[in-house]
Design an enzyme around this catalytic site. Structure first.
Site, PDB file in Angstrom:
ATOM      1  N   TYR A  86      53.953 110.224  35.265  1.00 42.11           N
ATOM      2  CA  TYR A  86      53.527 111.603  34.973  1.00 42.11           C
ATOM      3  C   TYR A  86      54.088 112.539  36.033  1.00 42.11           C
ATOM      4  O   TYR A  86      54.046 112.243  37.238  1.00 42.11           O
ATOM      5  CB  TYR A  86      51.997 111.690  34.980  1.00 42.11           C
ATOM      6  CG  TYR A  86      51.456 113.099  34.853  1.00 42.11           C
ATOM      7  CD1 TYR A  86      51.150 113.630  33.600  1.00 42.11           C
ATOM      8  CD2 TYR A  86      51.259 113.907  35.973  1.00 42.11           C
ATOM      9  CE1 TYR A  86      50.660 114.921  33.471  1.00 42.11           C
ATOM     10  CE2 TYR A  86      50.768 115.193  35.853  1.00 42.11           C
ATOM     11  CZ  TYR A  86      50.471 115.703  34.605  1.00 42.11           C
ATOM     12  OH  TYR A  86      49.993 116.977  34.479  1.00 42.11           O
TER      13      TYR A  86
ATOM     14  N   GLU B  18      54.842 120.335  32.189  1.00 37.23           N
ATOM     15  CA  GLU B  18      54.233 119.004  32.255  1.00 37.23           C
ATOM     16  C   GLU B  18      55.070 118.009  31.465  1.00 37.23           C
ATOM     17  O   GLU B  18      55.343 118.212  30.276  1.00 37.23           O
ATOM     18  CB  GLU B  18      52.812 119.054  31.687  1.00 37.23           C
ATOM     19  CG  GLU B  18      52.088 117.726  31.756  1.00 37.23           C
ATOM     20  CD  GLU B  18      50.686 117.805  31.177  1.00 37.23           C
ATOM     21  OE1 GLU B  18      49.733 117.518  31.901  1.00 37.23           O
ATOM     22  OE2 GLU B  18      50.563 118.178  29.990  1.00 37.23           O
TER      23      GLU B  18
END
Length: 424
Positions: free
Chosen positions: A144, A232
């Site tokens: 991530y 993101e």
């Protein structure tokens, strides 16, 4: 003033609205489809899966030179849970995987022109008009990475975790040691040392460290160049053939930078947005829908909150509110009244304006013009105070319209609730 209204004031108003109608969304952001985000990544040299787009023509030509061992076929709508969703024609799943290129058009045909229903869509679903076909990659690991504007750092920060492909909030709560946050000096940017540090934290090894570091620096450049407030990548993956690939991206943009990012803002997908909100935004007004019966025309977030409080304390519920903001013109006021009246839930309209920059006479003239063009369908309760209030009252009195003018805001709210309750 317009820039301030379009960001801070809109967010404040929507947060306030949740007090009275919990289903109101907290923000209204620029909405980009998944393929738009991938286009932006590709333009900034970020490594992504190869992909093609199929529209309602179902033309197979875009696929003619697209070779992959496996394909992912994804319906393009602005909602999550597509893989577990279903279509109004009975077809199951908005995400399919196939190794046979001959099946792609058949899958797309079952999606395009039909409504996809997921846990995040309205009950009736959202119409699919495009399908993205992407190369399926063999994922070795998922990580991530995000870049966000962080108030506590007065700027941007990198947030990373080797536990990708899952809810990052859950990672932060359950395994905080797997989350790393690094503030970014706006003058230095993301340095080689910072990028390498993050790549190693993400558990890339050997030559993969430098590959990941290069992707991180490219993502930082993208973040800057598109005036993003959040970028993101979840997941940022390591493939079994030694690549670092951004599989999925979520990008939020600074509304105040619209003048610099016209091409990006032109991509805004409003198909899932209330058309009244879209029209209000085009007029530099702010409209928010709720679930009561009293339409509210106000100016400013503070007065919006006070107006909704008065309605609630009087036993009613707001159906919506429309903020005129500052410097509003007569035509905008007329349009505002028409937008409020178009809400089928509305049984009465409460105009509560305390004018400073806004001119009460302009508000009154706009209301009169709208009512003469199309007679009001609902009782109008009007309270105008501040700049040119006396002139405004004269305009309304001489209009000959059936309007309830009340000087006291509390009494005006009570009358609005009473008149709304009398309508079945």
């Amino acid at each position: 003033m317009a820039a301030l209204k379009n960001t801070k004031n809109l967010k404040v108003l929507k947060i306030l609205a949740t007090r009275y109608s919990p289903q109101v969304k907290s923000t209204r952001n620029l909405n980009l489809q998944e393929y738009h985000s991938k286009d932006l990544l590709k333009k900034h040299q970020v490594s992504i899966q190869n992909f093609r787009l199929i529209d309602s023509s179902l033309d197979p030509k875009p696929l003619s030179d697209f070779k992959a061992n496996e394909y992912v076929v994804k319906a393009q709508i602005l909602a999550g849970g597509r893989g577990k969703g279903h279509f109004d024609n009975g077809f199951k799943g908005g995400v399919h995987i196939t190794k046979d290129p001959q099946q792609i058009i058949s899958l797309a045909k079952n999606m395009i022109g039909h409504k996809l229903i997921t846990k995040q869509t309205p009950k009736e679903g959202i119409l699919v008009d495009k399908v993205m076909v992407a190369e399926s990659v063999n994922i070795k690991r998922e990580t991530y990475l995000s870049i966000v504007m962080e108030r506590s750092y007065n700027g941007a920060a990198l947030v990373a975790s080797p536990a990708g492909g899952m809810d990052i909030e859950a990672v932060a709560e359950e395994t905080p040691h797997l989350l790393k946050t690094i503030p970014v000096d706006i003058h230095e940017g993301v340095t080689d040392a910072t990028a390498k540090e993050l790549a190693e934290f993400l558990e890339f090894k050997g030559g993969m460290v430098n590959k990941c570091a290069e992707e991180i620096k490219k993502l930082w450049q993208l973040f800057l160049k598109v005036d993003a407030t959040q970028l993101e990548i979840n997941p940022l993956v390591e493939t079994d053939d030694g690549r670092v690939v951004a599989v999925d991206a979520k990008i939020n943009f600074d509304d105040n930078a619209q003048f610099r990012q016209k091409d990006i803002f032109a991509l805004d997908d409003v198909s899932g947005v209330d058309p009244r909100e879209v029209e209000a935004t085009s007029l530099n007004l702010t409209y928010i829908d709720m679930d009561g019966s009293i339409g509210c025309m106000v100016n400013g977030a503070g007065l919006a909150m006070a107006t909704m409080d008065l309605i609630t304390l009087s036993g009613g519920k707001p159906a919506n509110f429309l903020d005129l903001g500052g410097g509003v013109g007569q035509a905008q006021v007329s349009a505002a009244l028409r937008i409020l009246e178009s809400d089928p839930k509305v049984k009465a309209i409460f105009v509560n304006v305390f004018a400073g920059i806004v001119n009460c006479a302009t508000v009154a003239s706009g209301i009169v013009a709208a009512c003469k063009e199309s007679p009001p369908k609902h009782p109008l309760i009007i309270r105008l105070e501040g700049t040119n209030a006396a002139q405004a009252k004269t305009i309304l009195e001489q209009s000959g319209l059936n309007i309830n003018m009340v000087n006291d805001a509390d009494e005006a709210a009570k009358l609005a609730v009473k008149l709304a309750n009398e309508i079945k």
